[in-house]
Scaffold this active site. Structure first.
Site: not given
Length: 628
Positions: A88, A236, A278, A395, A303, A280, A227, A256, A283
């Site tokens: 991003r 997002k 993200s 990813r 997410d 952290c 991407y 989020h 998932t």
């Protein structure tokens, strides 16, 4: 927007007609974008398996994709992006509200009129030599009252196949639009038009990048990147930045957050939402493998979470996505076996390493790398290179239904009732393992002050402390001061406050004096969730502290854990001296929002200071030994 010079008639663009819909606004918009961008042809995507096969074949032929070993990864592909297009791009992400104050101090703002002029110039002819794909999609189960529809126009077939995985894309979404249904228009171009006879590159992109949101008109425009969240505009851009504005205006929440179903040995199920920055551990928690006997965890979403009040007065949540777009490095059999199982087929891997037998690898997948790796830059890799084989933000894109612990109700149009909401990030000190808010407003205060160490997914130094309230700083589509006020309003709107989810702060990352993590994390996080569930059911004790309620001594189930003798005390410790230092950091942050910050948060801040003062008067602060 209208095209400039050399405008073809709409009838001159093959594929534009006949449109597979009678939706007049949609047809007119597609005509407008086609006239502006001047593609060679238009394809209305139907989301079929035939379309997937055709596009993946074309991408393999173009060198964008490599087909992986069909015996190891059926129907799966390997992609490598341009090294300048790997994450991003927060510095090029804009909220172009009519009033700059509505974007707020945490967003990049540019004048919407000027931005539209710039985008008009950039997109004029941007799709020459390419195919323009029209991608209708649903965020959430089609037909759900919590779901919403969108249409992305893109010149990237990689985006099309990724949107098939990440959303309910194609004919069913187009049919759901009907003749006049609401949709969010999203325009994307890689920004590399082709001249006649010009050879394309495997990963087209542009050094100029824009990811632009017009909140009032609910539009998204993205240019120059192919991407991730820059290009998959349902993620997002729609599901958070635009949806957060829609939620503010309509009285719901777009967050989020992961959504987890947790079932006790007695068979009682609770649904938990949790927000983390993200990379952290989000998932890992979404696909938790509980270490405690008899407890089961199932995934609703990993997410993003949309929540609305149900008829019974509870907040109900859906996962608006249909796939996982996860960070590969750090994901392995030891940390997240369920995620690994979800990646066995029908998956796109981007910027990971390639093995000699056409499989994929990344740091953390196994304890040691296999021989003969090709790294994400296409080089023969060895540790002597001094660089990881996979990009830190590499990813995977995989269908959610392939997760072995996906909950049966993950696509329930009614959503699932949320019992608890967790907030957290990486904090080596100060923040206890788990803290329960006194009430909803106090929980908003706790979430508004979350700070976490930076990750590879964001433009900040790894390890640098970054204030990230609600894990929404990069994703809120409007002024965060107004966002805090919206959360307070949602709580105040509850017909029965007792039915509101309880709010908790968690911190899996506290360290001792030697720099070692005190808490083992991963499957052991179920012990924290067990305490939370027991709190919800009135069966666990807590101690009031200046910052909230922490588990009472012995209330956490630590059976079988080999923790240091002081670990329990350290994990529950609230050092008032340290928290006075933490409190001192709050006003400078709040002052950034000026009058937009709700007075309730200032009142919560003053109440924190009073509780810290009272705690010092009741008992002098005592430090817990940090040594292991």
């Amino acid at each position: 927007m209208q095209g400039g010079r050399d405008v073809p008639t709409a009838n001159a663009i093959p594929g534009l007609y006949p449109a597979p819909t009678k939706h007049r606004r949609l047809i007119a918009w597609v005509e407008e974008i086609a006239t502006l961008t001047k593609p060679d042809r238009v394809v209305w995507c139907d989301g079929s398996d035939e379309e997937w096969g055709r596009l993946t074949d074309e991408l393999v032929a173009a060198g964008t994709l490599k087909r992986l070993n069909p015996e190891k990864r059926p129907n799966s592909f390997y992609a490598v992006s341009d090294p300048k297009d790997v994450a991003r791009v927060e510095s090029r992400t804009f909220i172009c509200s009519e009033d700059p104050a509505d974007a707020g101090p945490t967003n990049n703002w540019l004048d919407p009129t000027e931005m539209r002029a710039d985008l008009n110039n950039l997109f004029d002819g941007a799709m020459r030599g390419r195919t323009m794909y029209v991608v209708p999609f649903s965020m959430g189960p089609i037909g759900s009252k919590i779901s919403a529809l969108g249409v992305e126009i893109t010149d990237s077939p990689y985006v099309v196949i990724s949107m098939k995985i990440m959303t309910r894309m194609g004919k069913a979404a187009l049919d759901a639009l009907g003749d006049d249904g609401f949709f969010v228009p999203a325009v994307h171009s890689v920004g590399k038009p082709l001249q006649p006879g010009e050879q394309d590159v495997a990963w087209p992109c542009n050094d100029i990048k824009y990811i632009v949101h017009f909140p009032e008109s609910r539009e998204i425009w993205s240019y120059g990147s192919g991407y991730g969240g820059n290009a998959l505009l349902g993620k997002k851009c729609y599901a958070l930045r635009i949806a957060s504005v829609m939620a503010k205006d309509e009285g719901w929440l777009a967050e989020h957050m992961l959504i987890l179903k947790l079932t006790s040995p007695e068979g009682r199920a609770h649904y938990v939402a949790a927000a983390f920055p993200s990379a952290c551990g989000k998932t890992n928690l979404a696909m938790l493998q509980p270490s405690l006997p008899g407890w089961t965890a199932e995934t609703i979403g990993d997410d993003i979470c949309w929540m609305r009040y149900g008829d019974d007065g509870r907040l109900y949540a859906i996962n608006p996505e249909a796939g996982f777009f996860g960070v590969a490095p750090g994901t392995g059999l030891k940390t997240n076996a369920n995620a690994i199982a979800a990646l066995q087929r029908n998956t796109i891997f981007t910027n990971v390493a390639l093995t000699p037998d056409d499989d994929v690898w990344w740091e953390g997948l196994t304890d040691s790398p296999p021989e003969g790796l090709i790294d994400w830059r296409g080089r023969a890799w060895s540790p002597e290179l001094g660089e990881p084989a996979a990009h830190p933000n590499a990813r995977f894109t995989a269908p959610a239904h392939q997760c072995p612990v996906i909950a049966a109700e993950w696509e329930n149009p009614a959503g699932v009732p949320i019992s608890a909401i967790l907030f957290g990030g990486r904090r080596a000190s100060a923040v206890p393992l788990v803290t329960e808010a006194f009430d909803w407003a106090h929980g908003v205060f706790m979430a508004a002050n979350v700070a976490s160490e930076g990750t590879a997914a964001a433009e900040t130094k790894v390890g640098e402390l970054r204030r990230d309230p609600f894990a929404m700083i990069p994703f809120c589509g409007y002024n965060m001061g107004d966002y805090f006020a919206h959360w307070l309003r949602v709580g105040a709107a509850a017909a029965d406050p007792a039915k509101l989810p309880r709010i908790y702060s968690v911190n899996w990352f506290r360290k001792d004096a030697s720099g070692k993590f005190v808490w083992p994390g991963f499957g052991e996080n179920a012990r924290v969730l067990k305490w939370i569930v027991e709190r919800l059911e009135g069966a666990a004790d807590a101690e009031d502290t200046a910052i909230g309620r922490v588990p009472a001594k012995g209330a956490l189930d630590l059976t079988g854990l080999s923790l240091a003798p002081t670990a329990d005390d350290l994990l529950r410790c609230v050092d008032t001296a340290v928290w006075r230092e933490e409190a001192a950091l709050i006003p400078p942050f709040y002052e950034r929002f000026g009058e937009r910050l709700p007075a309730e948060l200032w009142a919560q801040y003053e109440a924190l200071l009073e509780r810290l003062e009272e705690a010092d008067q009741d008992a002098p602060p005592q430090k817990v030994a940090l040594s292991a």
